[in-house]
Design an enzyme around this catalytic site. Structure first.
Site, PDB file in Angstrom:
ATOM      1  CD  GLN A  75      -7.116  -4.960   3.868  1.00  8.68           C
ATOM      2  OE1 GLN A  75      -7.832  -5.554   4.059  1.00  8.68           O
ATOM      3  NE2 GLN A  75      -7.168  -3.645   3.584  1.00  8.68           N
ATOM      4  CE  LYS A 106      -7.586  -0.664   5.567  1.00  8.92           C
ATOM      5  NZ  LYS A 106      -8.622  -0.339   4.557  1.00  8.92           N
ATOM      6  CG  ASP A 122       0.329  -2.573   6.173  1.00  6.87           C
ATOM      7  OD1 ASP A 122      -0.744  -2.395   6.992  1.00  6.87           O
ATOM      8  OD2 ASP A 122      -0.189  -1.581   5.112  1.00  6.87           O
ATOM      9  CG  HIS A 132      -1.991   0.984   1.522  1.00  5.02           C
ATOM     10  ND1 HIS A 132      -1.669   2.032   1.694  1.00  5.02           N
ATOM     11  CD2 HIS A 132      -3.122   0.901   1.103  1.00  5.02           C
ATOM     12  CE1 HIS A 132      -2.761   2.844   1.677  1.00  5.02           C
ATOM     13  NE2 HIS A 132      -3.872   2.329   1.380  1.00  5.02           N
ATOM     14  CB  CYS A 192      -3.734   3.084  -1.829  1.00 10.73           C
ATOM     15  SG  CYS A 192      -4.881   4.889  -1.447  1.00 10.73           S
TER      16      CYS A 192
END
Length: 418
Positions: free
Chosen positions: A211, A234, A208, A131, A374
């Site tokens: 997700q 999220k 990261d 991202h 993104c």
């Protein structure tokens, strides 16, 4: 295509969906809402909304400053959110949890503070599937320090290309920062295995997990990384709050990111000293109600069971891949099977721009995302400017996947695609 009547999930989808009133909405044209944009932002259950509302209506005050009862209640609620985050991701020390306004700020915090120790000759390694929030901060850190940015490529089937891992991870590599689950490809990366190799050369490993944390169980105590970030919105939580977890000894060695109230120890006109983590990284009034809401969101997910949520995600992705493969002219971006595949699927449809696909699907109540998500570099890797993305979560049903597949058939006929 598999019949939705034979679809098997460990979740009681009717019960789960009852907690999300927005999913029962009827949109313009009389179509029911089919929400397939959860990788962008998940919907919120009533339990989370009620927790935030209750805090504002009954306990609202600033934290750490007020000496009155409301201030004590607000502080306890805010710090209670920190405790819940720590427990949810397996952190053994609550002071390893830093609240930010989103995952982007958390990654900027990591890049800015770790970047302060970089110098020419040092290397930062990311990947082509990141991202933008895990690309731009490291570009800036390298520009400031003179360090070199390198990256893993992506294979034709949408996996990390680890063929040159020994060339990328050397004694010059100081930071490795990777996505756990690609928001564009859906690929689940072997973070633990890469971390072992990165740590062997002395690199700091940043993940990261925006997700990942919403989709499957996460235990930072066994993952082998140094910093992990995710965002609340999220994970059925509110917007305006992100999380950075870091090993306490690492956090204690890093400089502040932002200056202001509550991140200090002593301030004099001649200089200041700084509070220990996590306060060092939480300047100013923090996202108090958002922390309360995030705590409620994680309680909600824990109550359902992350193992069950992960199993449902896998089943719905498998069902969706099977269905999308029946659409003529549709090309998947990323892995074409459900093995190590998160809850997002991007694709292109021959002869139709992704924005047009999204617009026409919206007229049928189907919400998907169109663009580069993104993640422009990975689109360029596959020779694409943009794609359409459908993404799923614990409330997604096979009937909604069927609606998407039927909707794409309508798109083809609408644009008279052969």
């Amino acid at each position: 295509m598999t019949d939705a009547r034979t679809f098997s999930s460990p979740l009681d989808l009717q019960s789960v969906r009852a907690d999300f009133p927005i999913l029962s909405r009827e949109l313009a044209g009389g179509f029911p809402l089919v929400y397939l944009d959860s990788a962008n932002s998940s919907q919120k259950p009533v339990q989370v909304v009620q927790a935030i509302s209750d805090h504002y209506l009954k306990h609202n005050a600033n934290v750490a400053r007020a000496m009155h009862q409301l201030g004590a209640e607000a502080t306890a609620a805010y710090e209670g959110g920190r405790d819940k985050v720590a427990a949810f991701i397996g952190a053994t020390n609550r002071d390893e949890i830093v609240f930010t306004k989103n995952a982007s700020e958390a990654l900027n915090l990591a890049a800015h503070t770790l970047g302060a120790g970089l110098k020419p000759g040092d290397v930062v390694v990311i990947s082509e599937m990141e991202h933008h929030s895990n690309i731009v901060p490291w570009q800036l850190a390298c520009e400031r320090s003179g360090a070199t940015l390198k990256w893993f490529g992506v294979t034709e089937d949408g996996r990390l290309d680890l063929s040159n891992i020994d060339e990328l991870l050397t004694e010059q590599t100081k930071v490795v920062s990777l996505t756990w689950v690609s928001n564009a490809l859906g690929t689940i990366n072997p973070i633990a295995e890469i971390a072992v190799k990165a740590k062997a050369v002395g690199a700091t490993v940043v993940v990261d997990a925006s997700q990942a944390v919403p989709q499957f169980p996460v235990d930072v105590s066994t993952l082998g990384v140094d910093i992990l970030v995710f965002t609340g919105h999220k994970a059925v939580g509110p917007t305006g709050i992100g999380v950075l977890w870091g090993r306490y000894d690492l956090l204690a060695s890093l400089p502040p990111f932002l200056g202001g109230g509550e991140m200090i120890e002593i301030v004099r006109m001649t200089g200041s000293t700084y509070a220990p983590p996590p306060a060092r990284f939480e300047a100013g009034t923090p996202p108090i109600a958002q922390a309360v809401g995030l705590g409620a969101a994680l309680d909600y997910l824990s109550g359902i069971g992350m193992d069950k949520i992960a199993a449902h995600e896998h089943a719905i992705v498998e069902y969706a891949l099977e269905g999308l493969k029946t659409v003529p002219g549709l090309k998947l971006l990323g892995p074409t099977d459900a093995v190590d595949h998160g809850g997002a699927i991007s694709f292109e449809l021959a002869g139709v721009h992704p924005h047009d696909i999204s617009t026409v699907l919206d007229t049928r109540g189907i919400a998907v995302r169109a663009g580069h998500h993104c993640a422009r570099p990975v689109h360029e890797r596959f020779g694409m400017q943009s794609s359409t993305r459908a993404s799923f979560y614990l409330y997604t049903t096979p009937e909604e996947i069927d609606a998407l597949v039927d909707g794409l058939g309508f798109v083809r006929s609408f644009f008279k695609v052969d």
